[in-house]
Design a protein around this motif. Sequence first.
Motif, PDB file in Angstrom:
ATOM      1  N   SER A 179       1.022  -1.250  -0.085  1.00 57.49           N
ATOM      2  CA  SER A 179       0.073   0.013   0.033  1.00 57.49           C
ATOM      3  C   SER A 179       0.777   1.178   0.171  1.00 57.49           C
ATOM      4  CB  SER A 179      -1.085  -0.080   1.389  1.00 57.49           C
ATOM      5  OG  SER A 179      -0.160  -0.046   2.501  1.00 57.49           O
ATOM      6  N   THR A 180       2.056   1.069   0.106  1.00 55.02           N
ATOM      7  CA  THR A 180       2.940   2.549   0.278  1.00 55.02           C
ATOM      8  C   THR A 180       2.802   3.152  -1.122  1.00 55.02           C
ATOM      9  OG1 THR A 180       5.185   3.315   0.502  1.00 55.02           O
ATOM     10  CG2 THR A 180       4.928   1.023  -0.620  1.00 55.02           C
ATOM     11  N   PRO A 181       2.794   4.408  -0.962  1.00 52.59           N
ATOM     12  CA  PRO A 181       2.528   5.349  -2.065  1.00 52.59           C
ATOM     13  C   PRO A 181       3.994   5.428  -2.935  1.00 52.59           C
ATOM     14  CG  PRO A 181       2.734   6.811   0.002  1.00 52.59           C
ATOM     15  CD  PRO A 181       2.531   5.338   0.394  1.00 52.59           C
ATOM     16  N   LEU A 182       4.918   4.806  -2.436  1.00 45.64           N
ATOM     17  CA  LEU A 182       6.272   4.980  -3.161  1.00 45.64           C
ATOM     18  C   LEU A 182       6.344   4.105  -4.234  1.00 45.64           C
ATOM     19  CD1 LEU A 182       8.785   5.435  -0.148  1.00 45.64           C
ATOM     20  CD2 LEU A 182       7.706   7.179  -1.456  1.00 45.64           C
TER      21      LEU A 182
ATOM     22  N   ILE B 229      21.791   3.759  -6.494  1.00 46.10           N
ATOM     23  CA  ILE B 229      20.859   2.973  -5.696  1.00 46.10           C
ATOM     24  C   ILE B 229      19.251   3.289  -6.079  1.00 46.10           C
ATOM     25  CG2 ILE B 229      20.364   2.026  -3.402  1.00 46.10           C
ATOM     26  CD1 ILE B 229      23.143   3.176  -2.502  1.00 46.10           C
ATOM     27  N   PRO B 230      18.729   2.061  -6.649  1.00 44.70           N
ATOM     28  CA  PRO B 230      17.263   2.363  -7.043  1.00 44.70           C
ATOM     29  C   PRO B 230      16.448   1.930  -5.815  1.00 44.70           C
ATOM     30  CG  PRO B 230      18.000   0.322  -7.853  1.00 44.70           C
ATOM     31  CD  PRO B 230      19.292   0.930  -6.965  1.00 44.70           C
ATOM     32  N   ARG B 231      15.070   2.531  -5.739  1.00 43.86           N
ATOM     33  CA  ARG B 231      14.212   2.239  -4.703  1.00 43.86           C
ATOM     34  C   ARG B 231      13.060   1.091  -5.014  1.00 43.86           C
ATOM     35  NH1 ARG B 231      12.281   7.107  -6.748  1.00 43.86           N
ATOM     36  NH2 ARG B 231      10.108   6.724  -7.494  1.00 43.86           N
ATOM     37  N   SER B 232      13.185   1.144  -6.172  1.00 46.78           N
ATOM     38  CA  SER B 232      11.750   0.334  -6.770  1.00 46.78           C
ATOM     39  C   SER B 232      11.940  -0.358  -8.141  1.00 46.78           C
ATOM     40  CB  SER B 232      10.609   1.249  -6.792  1.00 46.78           C
ATOM     41  OG  SER B 232      10.770   2.035  -8.054  1.00 46.78           O
TER      42      SER B 232
ATOM     43  N   GLU C 126       5.637  -3.872  -8.092  1.00 48.47           N
ATOM     44  CA  GLU C 126       4.803  -2.684  -8.474  1.00 48.47           C
ATOM     45  C   GLU C 126       4.634  -2.785 -10.088  1.00 48.47           C
ATOM     46  OE1 GLU C 126       6.582   1.325  -8.423  1.00 48.47           O
ATOM     47  OE2 GLU C 126       8.611   0.664  -9.149  1.00 48.47           O
ATOM     48  N   GLN C 127       3.702  -1.905 -10.737  1.00 47.40           N
ATOM     49  CA  GLN C 127       3.530  -1.932 -12.196  1.00 47.40           C
ATOM     50  C   GLN C 127       4.667  -1.253 -12.975  1.00 47.40           C
ATOM     51  OE1 GLN C 127       0.919  -3.230 -13.913  1.00 47.40           O
ATOM     52  NE2 GLN C 127      -0.159  -3.783 -12.133  1.00 47.40           N
ATOM     53  N   VAL C 128       5.311  -1.752 -13.916  1.00 47.49           N
ATOM     54  CA  VAL C 128       6.568  -1.467 -14.581  1.00 47.49           C
ATOM     55  C   VAL C 128       6.251  -1.587 -16.021  1.00 47.49           C
ATOM     56  CG1 VAL C 128       8.947  -1.945 -14.959  1.00 47.49           C
ATOM     57  CG2 VAL C 128       7.953  -2.443 -12.731  1.00 47.49           C
ATOM     58  N   PRO C 129       6.630  -0.544 -16.752  1.00 50.55           N
ATOM     59  CA  PRO C 129       6.494  -0.394 -18.432  1.00 50.55           C
ATOM     60  C   PRO C 129       7.157  -1.500 -18.762  1.00 50.55           C
ATOM     61  CG  PRO C 129       7.015   1.714 -17.584  1.00 50.55           C
ATOM     62  CD  PRO C 129       6.884   0.849 -16.306  1.00 50.55           C
ATOM     63  N   ILE C 130       6.422  -2.150 -19.822  1.00 47.65           N
ATOM     64  CA  ILE C 130       6.913  -3.520 -20.585  1.00 47.65           C
ATOM     65  C   ILE C 130       8.079  -3.150 -21.447  1.00 47.65           C
ATOM     66  CG2 ILE C 130       6.329  -5.374 -22.180  1.00 47.65           C
ATOM     67  CD1 ILE C 130       3.496  -5.311 -21.180  1.00 47.65           C
ATOM     68  N   GLY C 131       8.128  -2.183 -22.209  1.00 47.95           N
ATOM     69  CA  GLY C 131       9.239  -1.439 -23.080  1.00 47.95           C
ATOM     70  C   GLY C 131      10.453  -1.105 -22.324  1.00 47.95           C
TER      71      GLY C 131
ATOM     72  N   THR D 154      10.939   3.496   5.399  1.00 47.68           N
ATOM     73  CA  THR D 154      11.039   3.839   6.610  1.00 47.68           C
ATOM     74  C   THR D 154      10.678   5.642   6.713  1.00 47.68           C
ATOM     75  OG1 THR D 154      12.791   2.167   7.111  1.00 47.68           O
ATOM     76  CG2 THR D 154      12.266   4.098   8.796  1.00 47.68           C
ATOM     77  N   CYS D 155      11.212   6.086   5.855  1.00 49.90           N
ATOM     78  CA  CYS D 155      10.801   7.679   5.928  1.00 49.90           C
ATOM     79  C   CYS D 155       9.574   7.847   5.523  1.00 49.90           C
ATOM     80  CB  CYS D 155      11.778   8.428   4.946  1.00 49.90           C
ATOM     81  SG  CYS D 155      13.591   8.323   5.426  1.00 49.90           S
ATOM     82  N   GLN D 156       8.723   7.181   4.578  1.00 51.88           N
ATOM     83  CA  GLN D 156       7.582   7.584   4.242  1.00 51.88           C
ATOM     84  C   GLN D 156       6.674   7.217   5.463  1.00 51.88           C
ATOM     85  OE1 GLN D 156       6.034   8.773   1.549  1.00 51.88           O
ATOM     86  NE2 GLN D 156       4.079   8.461   2.600  1.00 51.88           N
ATOM     87  N   ALA D 157       6.815   6.275   6.162  1.00 52.20           N
ATOM     88  CA  ALA D 157       6.077   5.596   7.318  1.00 52.20           C
ATOM     89  C   ALA D 157       6.171   6.780   8.320  1.00 52.20           C
ATOM     90  CB  ALA D 157       6.591   4.221   7.759  1.00 52.20           C
TER      91      ALA D 157
END
Length: 405
Positions: free
Chosen positions: A54-57, A227-230, A262-267, A296-299
């Motif tokens: 459910s995180t908005p990130l 460093i990626p987050r998602s 999460e949802q990721v573009p196919i291309g 953690t920051c978002q929470a």
Amino acid sequence: MAVKPPVMRALSRSLSLRLRQAPRPSSPCSSKQLRTYSNEPTKARLNGSVDYSSTPLLNHISQSCLANPELPQHVRQSKTKRINLFQAINEAMRHALQTDERVLVFGEDVQFGGVFRCTMGLAQDFGNERVFNTPLSEQGLVGFAIGAASEGMRPIAEIQFADYVFPAFDQLINECAKVRYRAGDTGMDCGGVVVRMPSGGVGHGALYHSQSPEALFTHVPGLRVVIPRSPVQAKGLLLAAIASNDPVIFMEPKILYRAAVEQVPIGSYTLPLDRAEILKPGSDLTIVSYGTPLYTCQAAIEAAEKDFRCSVELIDLRTIYPWDRATVLESVEKTGRAIVVHESMMNAGVGAEIAATIQEQAFLRLSAPVKRVAGWATHTGLVYEKFIIPDVTRVYDAIKQSLDY
């Protein structure tokens, strides 16, 4: 049965007597009440488990994913699919292998998919000449990557864990980072080198599987550190790193490999390596972070904004060297307060550089000292990992202290 020598018999009797005389734990310290693991306490208001669903990130629906203005227009009009971070890494390498014959993928055990399955299926689809195992030598495989890139290839070298990268420091610091500068106008470089590695805590990594050594690379001109987050970020940033003419250290938060979905573009698409991203606008305080601690920051922000009626801006650095000073300084000049959060230890960490830069260039706009929330300067014991890295409570307290200053 072997007869024990007199000294051993005496020692055995002494130990047996001590054990019989040892006091039993009283009721306040019973075994049920002793906390012998690192986990969140029951019914904790702040330090609960992160709800990645459910995180908005993360982009939980296609519309939010494709609304990203950094995506190319043709990608924003395409379709998405729901995948996790290690699958996004795999897709990025697969696309690079398909579209550029110069791309190679290699490392320890990558042919069967690697420890975290990031290279799964690549050897079967592209052959062992382009996706192959190396000996257990980090210095050797990074040295090979530098040589291959100098000959025009685009190598992707995998270090099995960031904790194992240290034998390769000589190659990375004295060779990889310096080739372009040393070569002058000859055109020689090792652009295209991407050194991937899982990094950070996972809950039970202990001494040799939980380290976050990114700050060690940020002192070295010539390298980019990402460093990626998602999953969306991982795919776009990795493709950009492979295309870059600078060598890139690509550090993947291992706890997010399966947790972040999460949802990721196919291309295929690339994301900028030189810009931070404002994940949430705010007016009272700026939090700068990257990788896993962003969740953690978002929470902490959600709880603090509710309790203190404040507005907090959250920035993902993405590339921590060279980092996007302009975006951070512009935010701090607006909010007047700043907190930097990262897993790696506080001393000489990324946060120290960011805090020093803010103090030098935005001092007159500050309403409170810049705060750092980081890992403690100690080794990570097996059961103490969650006590060492920043948690929601520590970030929440830093927000309160900064607002109250």
